[in-house]
Design an enzyme around this catalytic site. Structure first.
Site, PDB file in Angstrom:
ATOM      1  N   SER A  15       9.109 -39.032 -41.819  1.00 47.59           N
ATOM      2  CA  SER A  15       8.769 -40.304 -42.472  1.00 47.59           C
ATOM      3  C   SER A  15       7.973 -41.232 -41.551  1.00 47.59           C
ATOM      4  O   SER A  15       8.329 -41.437 -40.390  1.00 47.59           O
ATOM      5  CB  SER A  15      10.045 -41.028 -42.920  1.00 47.59           C
ATOM      6  OG  SER A  15       9.703 -42.319 -43.389  1.00 47.59           O
ATOM      7  N   SER A  17       7.526 -44.386 -42.446  1.00 45.94           N
ATOM      8  CA  SER A  17       7.962 -45.752 -42.765  1.00 45.94           C
ATOM      9  C   SER A  17       8.438 -46.533 -41.535  1.00 45.94           C
ATOM     10  O   SER A  17       8.127 -47.724 -41.409  1.00 45.94           O
ATOM     11  CB  SER A  17       9.049 -45.731 -43.836  1.00 45.94           C
ATOM     12  OG  SER A  17       8.497 -45.249 -45.038  1.00 45.94           O
ATOM     13  N   LYS A  66      15.731 -40.101 -54.857  1.00 45.33           N
ATOM     14  CA  LYS A  66      15.071 -41.155 -55.638  1.00 45.33           C
ATOM     15  C   LYS A  66      15.690 -41.357 -57.029  1.00 45.33           C
ATOM     16  O   LYS A  66      15.671 -42.463 -57.561  1.00 45.33           O
ATOM     17  CB  LYS A  66      13.581 -40.847 -55.773  1.00 45.33           C
ATOM     18  CG  LYS A  66      12.805 -41.096 -54.487  1.00 45.33           C
ATOM     19  CD  LYS A  66      11.326 -40.881 -54.721  1.00 45.33           C
ATOM     20  CE  LYS A  66      10.517 -41.370 -53.545  1.00 45.33           C
ATOM     21  NZ  LYS A  66       9.078 -41.444 -53.844  1.00 45.33           N
ATOM     22  N   ASP A 102       5.931 -47.919 -55.522  1.00 40.13           N
ATOM     23  CA  ASP A 102       4.753 -47.034 -55.623  1.00 40.13           C
ATOM     24  C   ASP A 102       3.780 -47.570 -56.674  1.00 40.13           C
ATOM     25  O   ASP A 102       2.582 -47.324 -56.596  1.00 40.13           O
ATOM     26  CB  ASP A 102       5.165 -45.600 -55.996  1.00 40.13           C
ATOM     27  CG  ASP A 102       5.690 -44.828 -54.787  1.00 40.13           C
ATOM     28  OD1 ASP A 102       5.381 -45.233 -53.645  1.00 40.13           O
ATOM     29  OD2 ASP A 102       6.415 -43.831 -54.983  1.00 40.13           O
ATOM     30  N   GLY A 130       5.010 -35.102 -61.749  1.00 42.55           N
ATOM     31  CA  GLY A 130       6.177 -35.411 -60.920  1.00 42.55           C
ATOM     32  C   GLY A 130       6.292 -36.908 -60.674  1.00 42.55           C
ATOM     33  O   GLY A 130       5.741 -37.721 -61.425  1.00 42.55           O
ATOM     34  N   ASN A 151      -1.064 -31.001 -66.435  1.00 42.05           N
ATOM     35  CA  ASN A 151      -0.143 -30.488 -65.421  1.00 42.05           C
ATOM     36  C   ASN A 151      -0.089 -28.974 -65.531  1.00 42.05           C
ATOM     37  O   ASN A 151      -0.304 -28.409 -66.604  1.00 42.05           O
ATOM     38  CB  ASN A 151       1.252 -31.083 -65.656  1.00 42.05           C
ATOM     39  CG  ASN A 151       2.202 -30.770 -64.524  1.00 42.05           C
ATOM     40  OD1 ASN A 151       1.864 -30.949 -63.358  1.00 42.05           O
ATOM     41  ND2 ASN A 151       3.392 -30.287 -64.847  1.00 42.05           N
ATOM     42  N   THR A 153       2.435 -27.079 -65.551  1.00 40.20           N
ATOM     43  CA  THR A 153       3.399 -26.792 -66.603  1.00 40.20           C
ATOM     44  C   THR A 153       3.151 -27.792 -67.733  1.00 40.20           C
ATOM     45  O   THR A 153       3.466 -28.985 -67.589  1.00 40.20           O
ATOM     46  CB  THR A 153       4.842 -26.952 -66.063  1.00 40.20           C
ATOM     47  OG1 THR A 153       4.925 -26.254 -64.817  1.00 40.20           O
ATOM     48  CG2 THR A 153       5.876 -26.420 -67.021  1.00 40.20           C
ATOM     49  N   ALA A 155       4.470 -28.521 -70.451  1.00 45.14           N
ATOM     50  CA  ALA A 155       5.612 -29.271 -70.997  1.00 45.14           C
ATOM     51  C   ALA A 155       5.868 -30.548 -70.197  1.00 45.14           C
ATOM     52  O   ALA A 155       6.298 -31.568 -70.750  1.00 45.14           O
ATOM     53  CB  ALA A 155       6.858 -28.396 -71.003  1.00 45.14           C
ATOM     54  N   GLY A 239      -4.894 -41.278 -50.105  1.00 44.69           N
ATOM     55  CA  GLY A 239      -3.515 -41.667 -50.420  1.00 44.69           C
ATOM     56  C   GLY A 239      -2.845 -42.531 -49.364  1.00 44.69           C
ATOM     57  O   GLY A 239      -1.765 -43.077 -49.602  1.00 44.69           O
TER      58      GLY A 239
HETATM   59  P1  NDP Z   1       6.825 -33.609 -57.323  1.00 47.74           P
HETATM   60  O1  NDP Z   1       7.469 -32.427 -56.702  1.00 47.74           O
HETATM   61  O2  NDP Z   1       7.627 -34.600 -58.090  1.00 47.74           O
HETATM   62  O3  NDP Z   1       5.629 -33.090 -58.295  1.00 47.74           O
HETATM   63  C1  NDP Z   1       4.723 -32.112 -57.844  1.00 47.74           C
HETATM   64  C2  NDP Z   1       3.604 -31.935 -58.885  1.00 47.74           C
HETATM   65  O4  NDP Z   1       2.629 -31.033 -58.342  1.00 47.74           O
HETATM   66  C3  NDP Z   1       4.071 -31.335 -60.212  1.00 47.74           C
HETATM   67  O5  NDP Z   1       3.296 -31.881 -61.252  1.00 47.74           O
HETATM   68  C4  NDP Z   1       3.753 -29.840 -60.009  1.00 47.74           C
HETATM   69  O6  NDP Z   1       3.510 -29.167 -61.221  1.00 47.74           O
HETATM   70  C5  NDP Z   1       2.468 -29.926 -59.229  1.00 47.74           C
HETATM   71  N1  NDP Z   1       2.229 -28.714 -58.448  1.00 47.74           N
HETATM   72  C6  NDP Z   1       2.925 -28.288 -57.375  1.00 47.74           C
HETATM   73  N2  NDP Z   1       2.413 -27.111 -56.930  1.00 47.74           N
HETATM   74  C7  NDP Z   1       1.382 -26.797 -57.768  1.00 47.74           C
HETATM   75  C8  NDP Z   1       0.494 -25.697 -57.834  1.00 47.74           C
HETATM   76  N3  NDP Z   1       0.537 -24.692 -56.953  1.00 47.74           N
HETATM   77  N4  NDP Z   1      -0.450 -25.705 -58.817  1.00 47.74           N
HETATM   78  C9  NDP Z   1      -0.528 -26.724 -59.706  1.00 47.74           C
HETATM   79  N5  NDP Z   1       0.311 -27.790 -59.693  1.00 47.74           N
HETATM   80  C10 NDP Z   1       1.268 -27.826 -58.722  1.00 47.74           C
HETATM   81  O7  NDP Z   1       6.041 -34.333 -56.137  1.00 47.74           O
HETATM   82  P2  NDP Z   1       5.608 -35.878 -56.019  1.00 47.74           P
HETATM   83  O8  NDP Z   1       5.056 -36.293 -57.319  1.00 47.74           O
HETATM   84  O9  NDP Z   1       6.703 -36.660 -55.414  1.00 47.74           O
HETATM   85  O10 NDP Z   1       4.448 -35.782 -54.907  1.00 47.74           O
HETATM   86  C11 NDP Z   1       3.191 -35.189 -55.185  1.00 47.74           C
HETATM   87  C12 NDP Z   1       2.254 -35.509 -54.019  1.00 47.74           C
HETATM   88  O11 NDP Z   1       2.059 -36.917 -53.943  1.00 47.74           O
HETATM   89  C13 NDP Z   1       2.798 -35.083 -52.645  1.00 47.74           C
HETATM   90  O12 NDP Z   1       1.720 -34.576 -51.884  1.00 47.74           O
HETATM   91  C14 NDP Z   1       3.285 -36.383 -52.039  1.00 47.74           C
HETATM   92  O13 NDP Z   1       3.209 -36.400 -50.625  1.00 47.74           O
HETATM   93  C15 NDP Z   1       2.262 -37.359 -52.617  1.00 47.74           C
HETATM   94  N6  NDP Z   1       2.760 -38.746 -52.680  1.00 47.74           N
HETATM   95  C16 NDP Z   1       2.006 -39.703 -52.091  1.00 47.74           C
HETATM   96  C17 NDP Z   1       2.407 -41.011 -52.123  1.00 47.74           C
HETATM   97  C18 NDP Z   1       1.590 -42.049 -51.429  1.00 47.74           C
HETATM   98  O14 NDP Z   1       2.107 -43.129 -51.160  1.00 47.74           O
HETATM   99  N7  NDP Z   1       0.325 -41.775 -51.152  1.00 47.74           N
HETATM  100  C19 NDP Z   1       3.645 -41.421 -52.828  1.00 47.74           C
HETATM  101  C20 NDP Z   1       4.348 -40.325 -53.457  1.00 47.74           C
HETATM  102  C21 NDP Z   1       3.912 -39.032 -53.369  1.00 47.74           C
HETATM  103  P3  NDP Z   1       4.720 -28.453 -62.030  1.00 47.74           P
HETATM  104  O15 NDP Z   1       5.342 -29.546 -62.874  1.00 47.74           O
HETATM  105  O16 NDP Z   1       4.045 -27.424 -62.853  1.00 47.74           O
HETATM  106  O17 NDP Z   1       5.669 -27.896 -61.011  1.00 47.74           O
END
Ligand code: NDP
Length: 283
Positions: A15, A17, A66, A102, A130, A151, A153, A155, A239
């Site tokens: 982290s 932070s 979270k 966020d 996500g 996305n 997936t 769904a 980001g």
């Molecule tokens: P989650 O695990 O909640 O969601 C991940 C997402 O990525 C899902 O939609 C997933 O799809 C998709 N995904 C993962 N692997 C693949 C793949 N191989 N091909 C296609 N889609 C894929 O993660 P978060 O939403 O928490 O975080 C996502 C990113 O955002 C991370 O890199 C994180 O570091 C960054 N982040 C940055 C922030 C910032 O302040 N800049 C704040 C929060 C997050 P599926 O549903 O199909 O699994």
């Protein structure tokens, strides 16, 4: 007495932070500490009990707590309620409140880096379903921007369209080329492009020339998506700004001082991110 704030998660060593908040504490001469605490899921309830008993000033919450933390709180703010996830705790009187910064972080970053991105009638394409995608969508809806979400997936995208209502439509990944033609903003909110993950390979050719490309991924700072956007002459927003700007409202809640996202702070975090990438890159 020295006030204490924390970031909790599991793992938590990565982290950034503490670096951010310690910078602001020193800059404003505030007598407080900001500490990392590794809290496993079974330990979450004990941590909150300790937090309440000790009257700690505030806390950031990251993966995997979270959503689970909601059950331990007295109230949520509107953003945390909409997203179903909390990243910041603070006190309001004797109520322990969970919020999600966020959302303002996402907006402040785009406002700073791509002014005018939210023109009336704008359409944003959000990739992912996500936590980051949900924060982005809530933020975009607050500005009245229409959202198309896709996305891996399907769904997951459909569930977000249902949750967030009329301004949000879900699309199949295969529809992206046509969707991008009418988009003002593209947001990658998947983990694709993050160190250790496959890159996001997306043809940006259909985006209009005024299009903005925002990658919420910040490790590395310049993802392949952002490099492709810059090569096409599009405005590219990384980001890191979202990370910096989500921290500011948390600090303001705890210490009644709104801190500045300075160039010096951005440079410090940039060096840290680049240093750690180099340290983990095989020679
Ligand atoms: P989650 O695990 O909640 O969601 C991940 C997402 O990525 C899902 O939609 C997933 O799809 C998709 N995904 C993962 N692997 C693949 C793949 N191989 N091909 C296609 N889609 C894929 O993660 P978060 O939403 O928490 O975080 C996502 C990113 O955002 C991370 O890199 C994180 O570091 C960054 N982040 C940055 C922030 C910032 O302040 N800049 C704040 C929060 C997050 P599926 O549903 O199909 O699994």
């Amino acid at each position: 007495m020295t006030r204490r704030a924390f970031v909790i998660g599991h793992p938590i060593a990565h982290s950034r932070s503490p670096m951010l908040h310690s910078y602001w504490l020193a800059r404003h001469g505030i007598d407080a500490t900001y500490e990392r605490r590794d809290v496993t899921p079974p330990e979450l309830g004990d941590f909150i009990a300790e937090f309440r008993a000790a009257g700690f000033i505030g806390c950031n919450v990251t993966v995997p707590h979270k959503t689970a933390i909601i059950a331990h709180l007295d109230r949520l703010d509107a953003e945390a309620e909409a997203i179903g996830a909390v990243n910041t705790l603070w006190w309001e009187g004797c109520q322990l409140v969970g919020g999600n910064t966020d959302v303002p972080g996402f907006l402040a970053n785009l406002d700073e880096r791509a002014p005018g991105w939210d023109r009336p009638g704008a359409l944003a394409v959000v990739l992912g379903a996500g936590g980051a995608a949900r924060a982005a969508i809530v933020a975009l809806c607050q500005r009245g921007v229409r959202v198309g979400v896709a996305n891996r997936t399907r769904a997951g995208a459909a569930a977000l369209a249902k949750r967030f209502g009329a301004g949000v439509a879900d699309h199949a990944w295969a529809e992206l080329p046509a969707l991008l033609e009418g988009a003002d903003l593209l947001v990658n909110a998947t983990s694709l492009g993050m160190n250790g993950q496959p890159p996001l390979d997306l043809d940006l050719a259909p985006l209009p020339a005024h299009g903005v490309v925002h990658d919420v991924v910040y490790t590395p700072l310049e993802t392949r998506l952002l490099a492709a956007a810059a090569a096409r002459g599009l405005r590219a927003v990384d980001g890191l700004g979202m990370l910096l700007h989500q921290a500011a409202p948390a600090f303001a809640r705890w210490f009644a001082t709104t801190p500045e996202v300075t160039a010096e702070l951005r440079a410090m975090l940039t060096r840290d991110i680049q240093g750690r990438v180099l340290a983990t890159t095989p020679r």
